[in-house]
Scaffold this motif. Structure first.
Motif, PDB file in Angstrom:
ATOM      1  N   ALA A  99       0.822  -1.214   0.000  1.00 44.02           N
ATOM      2  CA  ALA A  99       0.000   0.000   0.000  1.00 44.02           C
ATOM      3  C   ALA A  99       0.856   1.264   0.000  1.00 44.02           C
ATOM      4  O   ALA A  99       0.577   2.208  -0.741  1.00 44.02           O
ATOM      5  N   VAL A 100       1.906   1.298   0.826  1.00 38.90           N
ATOM      6  CA  VAL A 100       2.731   2.507   0.866  1.00 38.90           C
ATOM      7  C   VAL A 100       3.605   2.614  -0.381  1.00 38.90           C
ATOM      8  O   VAL A 100       3.967   3.718  -0.793  1.00 38.90           O
ATOM      9  N   GLY A 101       3.941   1.468  -0.994  1.00 44.21           N
ATOM     10  CA  GLY A 101       4.672   1.530  -2.247  1.00 44.21           C
ATOM     11  C   GLY A 101       3.860   2.217  -3.327  1.00 44.21           C
ATOM     12  O   GLY A 101       4.343   3.128  -4.006  1.00 44.21           O
ATOM     13  N   TYR A 102       2.611   1.789  -3.475  1.00 43.96           N
ATOM     14  CA  TYR A 102       1.710   2.366  -4.486  1.00 43.96           C
ATOM     15  C   TYR A 102       1.431   3.840  -4.193  1.00 43.96           C
ATOM     16  O   TYR A 102       1.581   4.701  -5.067  1.00 43.96           O
ATOM     17  N   ALA A 103       1.029   4.133  -2.960  1.00 47.66           N
ATOM     18  CA  ALA A 103       0.670   5.509  -2.600  1.00 47.66           C
ATOM     19  C   ALA A 103       1.884   6.427  -2.586  1.00 47.66           C
ATOM     20  O   ALA A 103       1.828   7.569  -3.065  1.00 47.66           O
ATOM     21  N   GLY A 104       2.988   5.937  -2.042  1.00 45.63           N
ATOM     22  CA  GLY A 104       4.180   6.764  -1.967  1.00 45.63           C
ATOM     23  C   GLY A 104       4.723   7.124  -3.333  1.00 45.63           C
ATOM     24  O   GLY A 104       5.199   8.244  -3.550  1.00 45.63           O
ATOM     25  N   GLU A 105       4.638   6.194  -4.289  1.00 43.39           N
ATOM     26  CA  GLU A 105       5.154   6.489  -5.629  1.00 43.39           C
ATOM     27  C   GLU A 105       4.324   7.546  -6.336  1.00 43.39           C
ATOM     28  O   GLU A 105       4.842   8.297  -7.176  1.00 43.39           O
ATOM     29  N   LYS A 106       3.032   7.652  -6.001  1.00 39.66           N
ATOM     30  CA  LYS A 106       2.236   8.758  -6.550  1.00 39.66           C
ATOM     31  C   LYS A 106       2.806  10.096  -6.096  1.00 39.66           C
ATOM     32  O   LYS A 106       2.934  11.036  -6.883  1.00 39.66           O
ATOM     33  N   VAL A 107       3.150  10.185  -4.828  1.00 42.44           N
ATOM     34  CA  VAL A 107       3.742  11.419  -4.305  1.00 42.44           C
ATOM     35  C   VAL A 107       5.105  11.659  -4.953  1.00 42.44           C
ATOM     36  O   VAL A 107       5.453  12.785  -5.321  1.00 42.44           O
ATOM     37  N   VAL A 108       5.886  10.594  -5.116  1.00 48.12           N
ATOM     38  CA  VAL A 108       7.224  10.706  -5.706  1.00 48.12           C
ATOM     39  C   VAL A 108       7.146  11.187  -7.160  1.00 48.12           C
ATOM     40  O   VAL A 108       7.912  12.065  -7.574  1.00 48.12           O
ATOM     41  N   LEU A 109       6.240  10.614  -7.951  1.00 52.32           N
ATOM     42  CA  LEU A 109       6.124  11.028  -9.342  1.00 52.32           C
ATOM     43  C   LEU A 109       5.585  12.454  -9.455  1.00 52.32           C
ATOM     44  O   LEU A 109       6.005  13.222 -10.335  1.00 52.32           O
ATOM     45  N   LEU A 110       4.664  12.811  -8.568  1.00 53.73           N
ATOM     46  CA  LEU A 110       4.199  14.199  -8.553  1.00 53.73           C
ATOM     47  C   LEU A 110       5.357  15.128  -8.214  1.00 53.73           C
ATOM     48  O   LEU A 110       5.527  16.182  -8.839  1.00 53.73           O
ATOM     49  N   ALA A 111       6.167  14.745  -7.241  1.00 53.52           N
ATOM     50  CA  ALA A 111       7.330  15.547  -6.882  1.00 53.52           C
ATOM     51  C   ALA A 111       8.248  15.728  -8.081  1.00 53.52           C
ATOM     52  O   ALA A 111       8.723  16.835  -8.354  1.00 53.52           O
ATOM     53  N   ARG A 112       8.488  14.648  -8.822  1.00 49.96           N
ATOM     54  CA  ARG A 112       9.344  14.743 -10.017  1.00 49.96           C
ATOM     55  C   ARG A 112       8.763  15.721 -11.024  1.00 49.96           C
ATOM     56  O   ARG A 112       9.488  16.529 -11.626  1.00 49.96           O
ATOM     57  N   ALA A 113       7.441  15.671 -11.230  1.00 50.65           N
ATOM     58  CA  ALA A 113       6.784  16.582 -12.162  1.00 50.65           C
ATOM     59  C   ALA A 113       6.918  18.037 -11.710  1.00 50.65           C
ATOM     60  O   ALA A 113       6.904  18.952 -12.539  1.00 50.65           O
ATOM     61  N   LEU A 114       7.074  18.237 -10.410  1.00 50.10           N
ATOM     62  CA  LEU A 114       7.198  19.586  -9.845  1.00 50.10           C
ATOM     63  C   LEU A 114       8.661  20.000  -9.657  1.00 50.10           C
ATOM     64  O   LEU A 114       8.928  21.055  -9.097  1.00 50.10           O
ATOM     65  N   GLY A 115       9.577  19.155 -10.110  1.00 52.53           N
ATOM     66  CA  GLY A 115      10.995  19.490 -10.030  1.00 52.53           C
ATOM     67  C   GLY A 115      11.686  19.085  -8.749  1.00 52.53           C
ATOM     68  O   GLY A 115      12.825  19.491  -8.497  1.00 52.53           O
ATOM     69  N   VAL A 116      11.024  18.273  -7.920  1.00 49.41           N
ATOM     70  CA  VAL A 116      11.598  17.835  -6.645  1.00 49.41           C
ATOM     71  C   VAL A 116      12.177  16.432  -6.807  1.00 49.41           C
ATOM     72  O   VAL A 116      11.523  15.531  -7.344  1.00 49.41           O
ATOM     73  N   ASP A 117      13.404  16.237  -6.333  1.00 48.25           N
ATOM     74  CA  ASP A 117      14.086  14.945  -6.431  1.00 48.25           C
ATOM     75  C   ASP A 117      13.778  14.074  -5.221  1.00 48.25           C
ATOM     76  O   ASP A 117      13.277  14.547  -4.201  1.00 48.25           O
ATOM     77  N   SER A 118      14.120  12.788  -5.329  1.00 50.28           N
ATOM     78  CA  SER A 118      13.736  11.850  -4.269  1.00 50.28           C
ATOM     79  C   SER A 118      14.629  10.627  -4.255  1.00 50.28           C
ATOM     80  O   SER A 118      15.367  10.356  -5.209  1.00 50.28           O
ATOM     81  N   CYS A 119      14.524   9.881  -3.160  1.00 51.72           N
ATOM     82  CA  CYS A 119      15.184   8.575  -3.052  1.00 51.72           C
ATOM     83  C   CYS A 119      14.427   7.736  -2.029  1.00 51.72           C
ATOM     84  O   CYS A 119      14.239   8.166  -0.882  1.00 51.72           O
ATOM     85  N   TRP A 120      13.992   6.542  -2.433  1.00 50.85           N
ATOM     86  CA  TRP A 120      13.365   5.611  -1.500  1.00 50.85           C
ATOM     87  C   TRP A 120      14.430   5.072  -0.550  1.00 50.85           C
ATOM     88  O   TRP A 120      15.528   4.707  -0.988  1.00 50.85           O
ATOM     89  N   VAL A 121      14.103   5.002   0.753  1.00 54.27           N
ATOM     90  CA  VAL A 121      15.096   4.613   1.756  1.00 54.27           C
ATOM     91  C   VAL A 121      14.472   3.607   2.729  1.00 54.27           C
ATOM     92  O   VAL A 121      13.483   3.903   3.391  1.00 54.27           O
ATOM     93  N   ALA A 122      15.083   2.425   2.806  1.00 54.28           N
ATOM     94  CA  ALA A 122      14.557   1.394   3.687  1.00 54.28           C
ATOM     95  C   ALA A 122      15.310   1.298   5.007  1.00 54.28           C
ATOM     96  O   ALA A 122      14.702   1.097   6.062  1.00 54.28           O
ATOM     97  N   LEU A 123      16.622   1.443   4.974  1.00 56.53           N
ATOM     98  CA  LEU A 123      17.424   1.170   6.162  1.00 56.53           C
ATOM     99  C   LEU A 123      18.313   2.333   6.595  1.00 56.53           C
ATOM    100  O   LEU A 123      18.517   2.524   7.795  1.00 56.53           O
ATOM    101  N   THR A 124      18.876   3.078   5.672  1.00 54.55           N
ATOM    102  CA  THR A 124      19.926   4.036   6.020  1.00 54.55           C
ATOM    103  C   THR A 124      19.383   5.404   6.438  1.00 54.55           C
ATOM    104  O   THR A 124      19.722   6.441   5.868  1.00 54.55           O
ATOM    105  N   TYR A 125      18.509   5.385   7.424  1.00 56.92           N
ATOM    106  CA  TYR A 125      18.014   6.594   8.087  1.00 56.92           C
ATOM    107  C   TYR A 125      17.598   6.180   9.488  1.00 56.92           C
ATOM    108  O   TYR A 125      17.456   4.991   9.789  1.00 56.92           O
TER     109      TYR A 125
END
Length: 242
Positions: A99-125
């Motif tokens: 569920a968070v993969g699907y929903a989170g990627e919508k936010v990520v792709l919208l961010a890309r369309a708005l010029g904002v960069d991203s990185c999915w992070v599972a462990l290194t935070y």
């Protein structure tokens, strides 16, 4: 149904522009000090709120909150100056990761369309230093670093189409477009441990995660969104298996 910022962006794109949006999103780990604010912030918050309502999640946009990426784990992951992140939180249970993969990627792709960069992070935070709230019965699944990158990211390796799908006979155009879009989905360690199968009725798609080193169900959720976007750009006469 209310049109979200993501829906509006996708509706304005033809198939080629949509593919380019997915292709242009690369993982970025080093960011400038430029804040996420104004109309960009409002659009991301609106999309996040819509996804929380749709899927019963508790995703939170944590801005000007560097603590989660200011420790040993983040340095090990080569992150630098991460001041913003999307906390992927929701009800603990077997369906949360997808569920968070699907929903989170919508936010990520919208961010890309708005010029904002991203990185999915599972462990290194360090989720303990994230200001995100985790309620009783909820789990903090993972995070997405957000911001304006110091430089563009680079494309990740992708597997051949035939290794990501199964179909008997000639695949319809919408199915091929869906798999091509799924190839562009970010996955942990570039594993791409998912498969899309066209069932005998010629319009039902079975999506499944294969055994993976990590984040297999999250990756499947991300890939499902990409498949859906690619397929729908050609035809909407299909459905995922229930």
């Amino acid at each position: 149904m209310t049109t979200t910022p993501f829906d509006a962006r996708v509706a304005a794109l033809d198939a080629d522009a949509l593919a380019e949006l997915m292709r242009s999103r690369h993982s970025v780990r080093a960011f400038t000090d430029r804040p996420i604010e104004g109309a960009v912030r409002e659009a991301l918050e609106a999309q996040m709120a819509a996804e929380n309502e749709r899927a019963g999640l508790s995703m939170q946009l944590c801005l000007d909150a560097p603590g989660a990426f200011d420790g040993t784990l983040a340095h090990y992951g080569s992150f630098r100056n991460v001041r913003n992140h999307l906390a992927l939180v929701g009800p603990a249970g077997p369906g949360l990761d997808e569920a968070v993969g699907y929903a989170g990627e919508k936010v990520v792709l919208l961010a890309r369309a708005l010029g904002v960069d991203s990185c999915w992070v599972a462990l290194t935070y360090d989720r303990r230093r994230s200001p995100a709230r985790v309620g009783a019965g909820e789990r903090y699944a993972l995070a997405v670093a957000l911001g304006y990158g110091e430089k563009p990211g680079s494309a990740h390796p992708v597997k051949p189409v035939e290794r990501l799908c199964r179909v008997s006979g000639e695949a319809p155009a919408w199915f091929t477009a869906g798999v091509e879009a799924a190839r562009l989905a970010p996955t942990a360690l570039n594993q791409q441990r998912f498969r899309f199968e066209l069932l005998e009725d010629g319009r039902t798609v079975r999506a499944r995660a294969l055994p993976a080193l990590s984040c297999g169900r999250v990756d499947l959720g991300i890939a499902r969104l990409h498949f859906e976007l690619g397929a729908n750009a050609v035809s909407r006469d299909w459905a995922f298996e229930r």
